[in-house]
Design a protein around this motif. Structure first.
Motif, PDB file in Angstrom:
ATOM      1  N   ASP A   1     -11.684  46.683 114.694  1.00  0.00           N
ATOM      2  CA  ASP A   1     -12.026  45.615 113.753  1.00  0.00           C
ATOM      3  C   ASP A   1     -12.435  46.159 112.385  1.00  0.00           C
ATOM      4  O   ASP A   1     -12.144  45.544 111.354  1.00  0.00           O
ATOM      5  CB  ASP A   1     -13.182  44.762 114.302  1.00  0.00           C
ATOM      6  CG  ASP A   1     -12.840  44.113 115.639  1.00  0.00           C
ATOM      7  OD1 ASP A   1     -11.741  44.361 116.145  1.00  0.00           O
ATOM      8  OD2 ASP A   1     -13.675  43.359 116.158  1.00  0.00           O
ATOM      9  N   GLU A   2     -13.136  47.288 112.365  1.00  0.00           N
ATOM     10  CA  GLU A   2     -13.640  47.832 111.100  1.00  0.00           C
ATOM     11  C   GLU A   2     -12.634  48.772 110.428  1.00  0.00           C
ATOM     12  O   GLU A   2     -12.898  49.276 109.333  1.00  0.00           O
ATOM     13  CB  GLU A   2     -14.957  48.570 111.340  1.00  0.00           C
ATOM     14  CG  GLU A   2     -16.082  47.681 111.849  1.00  0.00           C
ATOM     15  CD  GLU A   2     -17.350  48.475 112.121  1.00  0.00           C
ATOM     16  OE1 GLU A   2     -17.708  49.320 111.281  1.00  0.00           O
ATOM     17  OE2 GLU A   2     -17.974  48.252 113.183  1.00  0.00           O
ATOM     18  N   PHE A   3     -11.506  49.012 111.056  1.00  0.00           N
ATOM     19  CA  PHE A   3     -10.507  49.928 110.505  1.00  0.00           C
ATOM     20  C   PHE A   3      -9.577  49.178 109.552  1.00  0.00           C
ATOM     21  O   PHE A   3      -9.367  47.969 109.668  1.00  0.00           O
ATOM     22  CB  PHE A   3      -9.706  50.583 111.628  1.00  0.00           C
ATOM     23  CG  PHE A   3     -10.464  51.641 112.379  1.00  0.00           C
ATOM     24  CD1 PHE A   3     -10.212  52.986 112.154  1.00  0.00           C
ATOM     25  CD2 PHE A   3     -11.432  51.306 113.310  1.00  0.00           C
ATOM     26  CE1 PHE A   3     -10.904  53.975 112.833  1.00  0.00           C
ATOM     27  CE2 PHE A   3     -12.135  52.270 114.005  1.00  0.00           C
ATOM     28  CZ  PHE A   3     -11.867  53.617 113.761  1.00  0.00           C
ATOM     29  N   ASP A   4      -9.003  49.908 108.612  1.00  0.00           N
ATOM     30  CA  ASP A   4      -8.117  49.295 107.624  1.00  0.00           C
ATOM     31  C   ASP A   4      -6.718  49.099 108.206  1.00  0.00           C
ATOM     32  O   ASP A   4      -6.419  49.510 109.334  1.00  0.00           O
ATOM     33  CB  ASP A   4      -8.055  50.158 106.353  1.00  0.00           C
ATOM     34  CG  ASP A   4      -7.601  51.577 106.637  1.00  0.00           C
ATOM     35  OD1 ASP A   4      -6.471  51.760 107.122  1.00  0.00           O
ATOM     36  OD2 ASP A   4      -8.382  52.517 106.385  1.00  0.00           O
TER      37      ASP A   4
ATOM     38  N   LYS B   1     -15.380  56.006 116.847  1.00  0.00           N
ATOM     39  CA  LYS B   1     -15.217  54.998 115.799  1.00  0.00           C
ATOM     40  C   LYS B   1     -15.706  55.523 114.455  1.00  0.00           C
ATOM     41  O   LYS B   1     -14.964  55.502 113.458  1.00  0.00           O
ATOM     42  CB  LYS B   1     -15.975  53.720 116.165  1.00  0.00           C
ATOM     43  CG  LYS B   1     -15.818  52.607 115.128  1.00  0.00           C
ATOM     44  CD  LYS B   1     -16.634  51.371 115.471  1.00  0.00           C
ATOM     45  CE  LYS B   1     -18.091  51.561 115.096  1.00  0.00           C
ATOM     46  NZ  LYS B   1     -18.871  50.303 115.218  1.00  0.00           N
ATOM     47  N   THR B   2     -16.939  56.003 114.405  1.00  0.00           N
ATOM     48  CA  THR B   2     -17.538  56.423 113.142  1.00  0.00           C
ATOM     49  C   THR B   2     -16.785  57.591 112.526  1.00  0.00           C
ATOM     50  O   THR B   2     -16.499  57.601 111.314  1.00  0.00           O
ATOM     51  CB  THR B   2     -19.011  56.814 113.358  1.00  0.00           C
ATOM     52  OG1 THR B   2     -19.689  55.721 113.982  1.00  0.00           O
ATOM     53  CG2 THR B   2     -19.688  57.140 112.037  1.00  0.00           C
TER      54      THR B   2
ATOM     55  N   LEU C   1     -13.300  56.457 111.161  1.00  0.00           N
ATOM     56  CA  LEU C   1     -13.422  55.653 109.952  1.00  0.00           C
ATOM     57  C   LEU C   1     -13.570  56.548 108.722  1.00  0.00           C
ATOM     58  O   LEU C   1     -13.053  56.234 107.649  1.00  0.00           O
ATOM     59  CB  LEU C   1     -14.629  54.704 110.059  1.00  0.00           C
ATOM     60  CG  LEU C   1     -14.441  53.463 110.918  1.00  0.00           C
ATOM     61  CD1 LEU C   1     -15.784  52.757 111.141  1.00  0.00           C
ATOM     62  CD2 LEU C   1     -13.437  52.502 110.272  1.00  0.00           C
TER      63      LEU C   1
END
Length: 413
Positions: free
Chosen positions: A344-347, A326-327, A330
């Motif tokens: 969820d945190e991805f554009d 994930k990190t 991103l």
């Protein structure tokens, strides 16, 4: 001097048990630009947090060509690095030449097979043995646009090559460079393969640039591809020769050009410069369908020493860990190789990419990038790129290019 202190010290060491080696990793890679450097730093930090000692070996330039030259020199001297950024058929080529370490125990313990798309997992195995770990999946067939320029000229992201040409003509007439491009052979090849996919479709791409079918290489569709490449050549600026890809990305960022055709590592550059998707830049798949993938991965060479072998096991586990996947992605602009990582945190660009990858895995349009070393071994891939670059930088006709392409591939096989 008496022997008592020495004996006491020796006894204390024996009672404490064996001293565990500190995991060591000497890592050769070509991640040197802003977004890439920030991404690999994440892995270094996680490795250090687990008690490992990381020796960085970045080799800039050539889309990895310079790194492969450095690797060959190290291997020939009998001093292979602990881990090397390798991908596609190059992994199997090195396995056949020198052998690679078996990281199967790590893969099996952490259930890699269940969380990787089957076609991606195949690249990580050597004769059924896990020998590499993927860090991401890049989509190659992206087109990036400067939102302010496009809005100013009333241009939407093109969905066909005809629309792209019309937009480029509008921009050119207004004094705007339509396409930021670097005149390096791999960048020429990147544009070329997106045109092959866009004009021919996934089945034609598979036939021409994966199966190397002579009929596909010598077809009218391939002539149309070279026709479009000649048109595209008229949309780049006069100073494109030798320009690195990230400098072309900077042209779009800085309003010096409207579009760039490049994999989603370009998005890592936008993000590293604090540019926001949908605000400062926009993304779309290049005209046509399908998903061309480029998977960054690390292969593990056979090394001596418990410390280096422990370093390989730790590195493999971290690379495929959900947190790192994930990190890292991103930062990098790509998407996780693992299909179970929450986005969820991805554009929106990344979510589009993941959706397209999953669809491609289902309908057969998930395809390896030839330009980025995922589809072919060195000789035929190089033969194709030589013709593509020669055509792009000369007045060679499409008929001549098709003939040379078919002949060059036949000679290379």
């Amino acid at each position: 001097m008496t022997m008592k202190p020495l004996l006491a010290a020796s006894t204390a060491v024996m009672l404490a048990g064996p001293v565990l080696a500190e995991p060591q990793a000497e890592v050769l890679h070509w991640w040197t630009s802003g977004g890439e450097a920030r991404s690999v730093a994440v892995l270094q930090e996680q490795f250090a947090a687990e008690g490992g000692s990381w020796t960085d070996m970045p080799v800039a330039g050539g889309g990895g060509d310079a790194a492969m030259t450095a690797l060959r020199a190290r291997v020939l001297s009998g001093n292979a690095p602990t881990a090397v950024q390798l991908k596609g058929p190059a992994i199997q080529e090195w396995y056949e030449e020198t052998g690679l370490a078996d990281i199967g125990p790590v893969a099996e313990e952490n259930g890699w097979e269940a969380v990787l798309p089957a076609r991606i997992a195949e690249h990580m195995q050597c004769e059924g043995q896990w020998c590499a770990a993927p860090v991401n999946v890049h989509r190659v067939n992206w087109i990036w646009g400067n939102k302010q320029i496009l809005d100013e000229h009333g241009i939407a992201m093109p969905t066909t090559w005809e629309e792209f040409n019309a937009a480029a003509e509008t921009l050119k007439a207004a004094g705007v460079t339509p396409l930021a491009h670097g005149g390096q052979s791999w960048q020429d090849a990147t544009v070329f393969e997106t045109v092959v996919l866009g004009l021919g479709g996934p089945e034609f791409y598979q036939q021409a640039l994966v199966d190397l079918d002579p009929q596909a290489l010598n077809s009218d569709t391939m002539r149309q591809v070279f026709d479009q490449m000649r048109v595209i050549r008229g949309y780049v600026d006069d100073n494109f020769s030798g320009r690195d890809w990230n400098l072309a990305t900077a042209m779009v960022m800085n309003g010096e050009a409207a579009f760039q055709i490049m994999g989603d590592w370009a998005k890592g550059e936008f993000l590293a410069a604090d540019k926001q998707p949908g605000v400062d830049f926009v993304c779309a798949q290049t005209p046509g369908g399908g998903f061309l993938y480029n998977v960054d991965s690390f292969a593990f060479f056979n090394v001596d020493g418990d410390d280096r072998q422990q370093g390989q096991a730790l590195l493999a586990r971290l690379i495929m860990g959900e947190d790192f996947q994930k990190t890292f992605n991103l930062n990098k602009g790509s998407i996780p190789a693992r299909t179970d990582v929450a986005l969820d945190e991805f554009d929106d660009c990344a979510r589009q990419s993941a959706e397209a990858m999953n669809a491609g895995a289902e309908n057969g349009s998930l395809l390896p990038s030839y330009a980025h070393g995922m589809a072919l071994r060195g000789a035929p891939a190089g033969a194709i790129t030589d013709v593509v670059t020669a055509h792009f930088n000369s007045d060679m006709t499409s008929d001549e290019a098709v003939e040379q392409l078919a002949n060059a591939v036949a000679t290379a096989m």
